[in-house]
Design a protein around this motif. Sequence first.
Motif, PDB file in Angstrom:
ATOM      1  N   ALA A 140      31.712  31.649  51.319  1.00  0.00           N
ATOM      2  CA  ALA A 140      32.758  31.613  50.307  1.00  0.00           C
ATOM      3  C   ALA A 140      32.220  31.115  48.970  1.00  0.00           C
ATOM      4  N   ASP A 149      35.284  42.300  44.330  1.00  0.00           N
ATOM      5  CA  ASP A 149      36.624  42.011  44.842  1.00  0.00           C
ATOM      6  C   ASP A 149      37.522  43.226  44.710  1.00  0.00           C
ATOM      7  N   TYR A 211      34.035  37.747  52.854  1.00  0.00           N
ATOM      8  CA  TYR A 211      33.564  36.659  52.008  1.00  0.00           C
ATOM      9  C   TYR A 211      32.505  37.148  51.013  1.00  0.00           C
ATOM     10  N   GLY A 214      34.206  38.905  48.196  1.00  0.00           N
ATOM     11  CA  GLY A 214      35.181  38.116  47.452  1.00  0.00           C
ATOM     12  C   GLY A 214      36.603  38.424  47.839  1.00  0.00           C
ATOM     13  N   ARG A 217      38.616  34.221  50.132  1.00  0.00           N
ATOM     14  CA  ARG A 217      38.151  33.063  49.373  1.00  0.00           C
ATOM     15  C   ARG A 217      38.645  31.789  50.052  1.00  0.00           C
TER      16      ARG A 217
END
Length: 218
Positions: A140, A149, A211, A214, A217
């Motif tokens: 993380a 992400d 992770y 992203g 989190r």
Amino acid sequence: MIRVLLVDDQSIVRAGFRVILDLAEGIEVVGECSDGPAAVEAALRLKPDVVCMDVRMPGGDGLSATREILDRSAGAPPEILVITTFDLDEYVFGALEAGAAGFVLKDTEPDDLVDAVRRLARGQGLVDGAVTRRVMAEFARRRPPDGADSAASDLLTAREADIVRLLARGMSNAEIARTLFVETSTVKSHLGRVMAKAGTRDRLQTVVWAYRTGLARP
């Protein structure tokens, strides 16, 4: 019958694991190796369902062997369960990044070892409870690539993304189902589609992917 290959440089360790696993219903130890190169050859020849892999071995380490087995296995590769006395982060991260589906310590209880082999054979990855929190916290903290992400989110539906985030928090399928007010079978179906989209082979690697990108989190 779950076919298991044991890889450890200490014969007494292999003998102990063989006794534990051979006594378990539905599990058969089909071979033993004492180093990484021999493990690669045996895995390709014997085609086990699960390989119990040591990390530090003279003549070839387990992490390199794990990568080679997964790269060279035709069809469905075996699940790699890394079993080691070392719980240092570098070994845990190395095992996960090499593609291992599970990680337990050698002092794990016999029943837990049997359970780990069975879980991996069902396609469920795991990390020993003693190191799970630290491993996932480190993933993380690692900064994902710019745009990762959104790229990960674009792959998944909103419901699939929600399920992955709950999975990354350590929830079981039943707990995810209760949280989202859906059936457990629905969670399983969504996770199957997520793995296909992300190119992951099991729950653990899906969490690692979440992770890394992203999507999940702290």
